[in-house]
Design an enzyme around this catalytic site. Structure first.
Site, PDB file in Angstrom:
ATOM      1  CG  ASP A 209      -7.956   4.455   5.585  1.00 49.17           C
ATOM      2  OD1 ASP A 209      -9.184   4.311   5.402  1.00 49.17           O
ATOM      3  OD2 ASP A 209      -7.405   5.550   5.751  1.00 49.17           O
TER       4      ASP A 209
ATOM      5  CG  ASP B 160      -0.772   1.332   6.709  1.00 43.87           C
ATOM      6  OD1 ASP B 160       0.362   0.856   6.542  1.00 43.87           O
ATOM      7  OD2 ASP B 160      -1.092   2.499   6.420  1.00 43.87           O
TER       8      ASP B 160
ATOM      9  CG  ASP C  67      -5.034   1.777   9.214  1.00 39.29           C
ATOM     10  OD1 ASP C  67      -5.211   1.097   8.182  1.00 39.29           O
ATOM     11  OD2 ASP C  67      -4.551   2.919   9.198  1.00 39.29           O
TER      12      ASP C  67
ATOM     13  CD  GLU D  11      -2.320   1.100   2.959  1.00 40.00           C
ATOM     14  OE1 GLU D  11      -2.378  -0.004   3.539  1.00 40.00           O
ATOM     15  OE2 GLU D  11      -2.823   2.137   3.420  1.00 40.00           O
TER      16      GLU D  11
END
Ligand code: 0RA
Length: 647
Positions: A513, A509, A511, A431
């Site tokens: 997102d 990540d 999280d 990402e």
């Protein structure tokens, strides 16, 4: 076997092999000893109860997950025969429970699930259980027998009187055999729901005694469908917008083969055909699915021709175009099904093709005549699909031609590995450019390639196909992986012969997102490169959430529980020498930290993406990526793993 159906009794049960073989090589009998195999045990027992239903004797099946992860399955069928088996001089119940393949039902006039595709019999479940108890209500009495590892620990005993008939089987899977012991509510619920739609009128229930709410009630659900497959299709398309008001429903019977089909068109671009033979999911399709497709092709082509609807088209309409945005469930009940194909997931009986095609053709033909408005909506969609496919093909050819022109064809953003052996090569899809840079520094370049992807890649669930091939990130994916789409008789085939990496690792990540991006990438793989998932090439990297340090001591943690444990081990959170770093993104790690925790094959954790339940997977993807908000909100609320971390 000429006995009358109702005279089935103790002597029809044939003895074949011993159960030691099952314990020695469980994989041979139930596929595996992981979570899939563990759940398989439940289906073995439930399939027998379903057979009782199909034979016209059971209306209720109840499944209970008990506190210790033992399973109790009860039905109100005839009950396993308990009389003396003359040849073996034992109760028939004991024979059914302790002799491999002694299902006992050799009646060709009834449809069977058990003994079919994966049916190995309840005796297998017995062999693989440290404890099993069978209770039978029959002839006004209740009989019971218990076993351990498949061997009786008591004689068959009458333990009471019964007002009805039926069978209750309780078993505890043997922890020496299975790698896992926890039953998953959702896995059991999904299949029981499916069984309810496939057998309208049958009530199935699931109770989870491990899970009690504030009022002291167990988590539970009842599955019952009056409308059968019609309701199944509505359920599958829950988060899609339907094209016509209600699904088209076909019910027919010819030469002992029962056919039930429900179909609906929605505004999406994907084709979803689920197929079943005697309640067993035939993932590879077969003659029933070909019969269905043939009817759809034939009837729509004729209708469009007769009404001059294709007259303006400059190219041919293909079979695929008739099925874009089509969701259908095709279910047949066949007395003696023959399964073929790699995983025996394909129906082979040739007569079924014509039977399904005739049944569907007749109903669909009438439907179009009687509902001209709906017919026009569908034909318009078919024309749109054909036009889009034409455009997509051009876009694809453009991309492929350009690759030839630019030499190697590899995207500029790709940092390739030096190995050219796909077996040992890995590619990290990372990402963002900055994390991509760190990964590039941290990797072992001999076998690890890095492809950074722009934050949110295209949501393929919402995009027209030609847009997909024009998208930079997706073009890069195709070329970097060495995968292409080819046309064969108007159908799209994914060619993965030149796949360049056998591990494709999505690294985002940890999280909200990040998991959104993982979902977008997986949606793309699921819709356009599904064989890569099916063949086990897709993985998700697991970066750590915390770094706990005290002096020179550093420990990474992957979840909240681990964090607490480590802090405790270092003297508790009050020892203020302890530092906790919460990694919000990959970008917060330096190259060597990323290597140590997430990329080094010795230390890293990779989660392999499998299609445990392709149907459920498809539904979830449409829900997460589609237009309908309420089902998505509900799903997120129920599965909010990151909720208390990010808020
Ligand atoms: C052997 C013969 C018959 C039924 C069954 C087994 C049977 C097995 C299971 C397993 C779970 N529930 C079950 N219900 C029935 C035929 C019985 C007859 O002819 O009366």
């Amino acid at each position: 076997m000429s006995e009358n159906k109702s005279n089935y009794g103790a002597n029809n049960i044939q003895a074949l092999e011993g159960l030691e073989a099952v314990r020695k090589r469980p994989g041979m009998y139930i596929g595996s000893t992981d979570t899939k195999g563990l759940h398989h045990l439940v289906w073995e027992v439930v399939d027998n109860s379903i057979d009782e239903h199909l034979a016209g004797h059971a209306s209720h099946i109840d499944v209970i997950i008990q506190k210790d992860n033992s399973i109790k399955v009860s039905d109100n069928g005839r009950g396993i025969p308990t009389g003396m088996h003359e040849k073996l001089q034992k109760s028939a119940l004991e024979v059914v429970m302790t002799v491999l393949h002694a299902g006992g039902k050799f009646d060709k006039d009834t449809y069977k699930v058990s003994g079919g595709l994966h049916g190995v019999g309840v005796s297998c479940v017995n062999a693989l259980s440290s404890y099993l108890r069978a209770e039978v209500r029959r002839d006004g009495k209740v009989f019971a027998q218990e076993y351990s590892e498949g061997k009786p620990t008591m004689e068959v005993e009458q333990i009471g009187v019964a007002a009805d008939s039926g069978t209750t089987i309780t078993f505890l899977p043997d922890t020496e055999i299975f790698e896992v012991s926890e039953y998953k509510y959702d896995v059991l619920a999904a299949r029981l729901r499916e069984l309810a739609y496939l057998n309208s009128g049958l009530t199935l229930s699931l109770i989870d005694e491990r899970n009690v709410d504030e009022d002291g009630n167990f988590k539970q659900e009842k599955f019952y469908s009056e409308g059968g497959l019609k309701e199944f299709v509505i359920f599958i398309d829950e988060s899609k917008a339907p094209l016509i008001s209600t699904p088209i429903h076909v019910i027919g019977k010819e030469e002992n083969v029962e056919v039930e089909v429900a179909m609906q068109y929605n505004t999406s671009f994907s084709e979803n055909i689920y197929s079943f033979v005697n309640n067993i999911n035939t993932r590879e399709g077969g003659t029933h699915v070909s019969g269905f497709r043939r009817a759809v092709n034939r009837v729509f082509s004729k209708y469009a021709e007769d009404n001059g609807l294709f007259s303006k088209l400059k190219f041919k309409v293909s079979g695929e175009d008739f099925r874009e945005g089509l969701t259908a469930v095709v279910s047949v009940k066949v007395p003696e099904p023959q399964f073929k194909g790699q995983t025996k997931g394909e129906l082979g009986n040739s007569e079924v093709n014509g039977i399904v095609s005739r049944a569907v053709g007749e109903v669909l033909g009438h439907y179009l005549e009687e509902n001209p408005k709906d017919a026009k909506k569908i034909v318009d969609k078919v024309i749109l699909a054909a036009t889009a496919r034409h455009a997509a093909r051009k876009a694809r050819e453009m991309v492929q031609r350009k690759n030839v022109l630019t030499g190697s064809g590899l995207p500029g953003k790709l940092s390739d590995c030096s190995s050219k052996d796909p077996n040992e090569s890995e590619i990290y899809l990372v990402e963002g450019d900055s994390a991509g840079g760190t990964a590039k520094q941290g990797r072992d370049r001999t076998f690890q390639a890095i492809l950074p992807l722009r934050g949110k890649i295209l949501n393929v669930e919402k995009a027209m196909e030609h847009k997909i091939y024009e998208n930079e990130e997706i073009k890069n994916l195709f070329t970097a992986l060495g995968v292409s789409i080819e046309d064969k008789d108007g159908e799209r085939i994914l060619n993965i012969e030149k796949l360049r990496y056998h591990k494709i690792i999505i690294m985002c990540d940890a999280d909200v997102d990040g998991s959104h991006i993982v979902t977008l990438i997986l949606t793309f793989f699921f819709r356009y490169m599904r064989p890569l998932i099916e063949q086990g090439f897709i993985y998700i990297a697991a970066p750590p959430l915390y770094l706990i340090s005290k002096g020179s001591k550093k420990v990474y943690c992957w979840n909240e529980d681990e964090r607490k444990q480590v802090v405790e081990g270092m003297g508790g959170s009050d020892a203020s020498g302890i530092k906790t770093q919460r990694y919000k993104g990959l970008g917060e790690m330096n190259a060597s930290q990323l290597w140590e925790t997430t990329m080094d094959p010795i230390a890293r954790t990779l989660r392999q993406v499998t299609i445990e339940d392709a149907n459920e997977c498809d539904r979830v993807f449409s829900m997460l990526m589609g237009d309908e908000v309420p089902p998505r909100r509900k799903f997120i609320e129920e599965n909010a793993r990151y909720a208390n971390i990010d808020i």
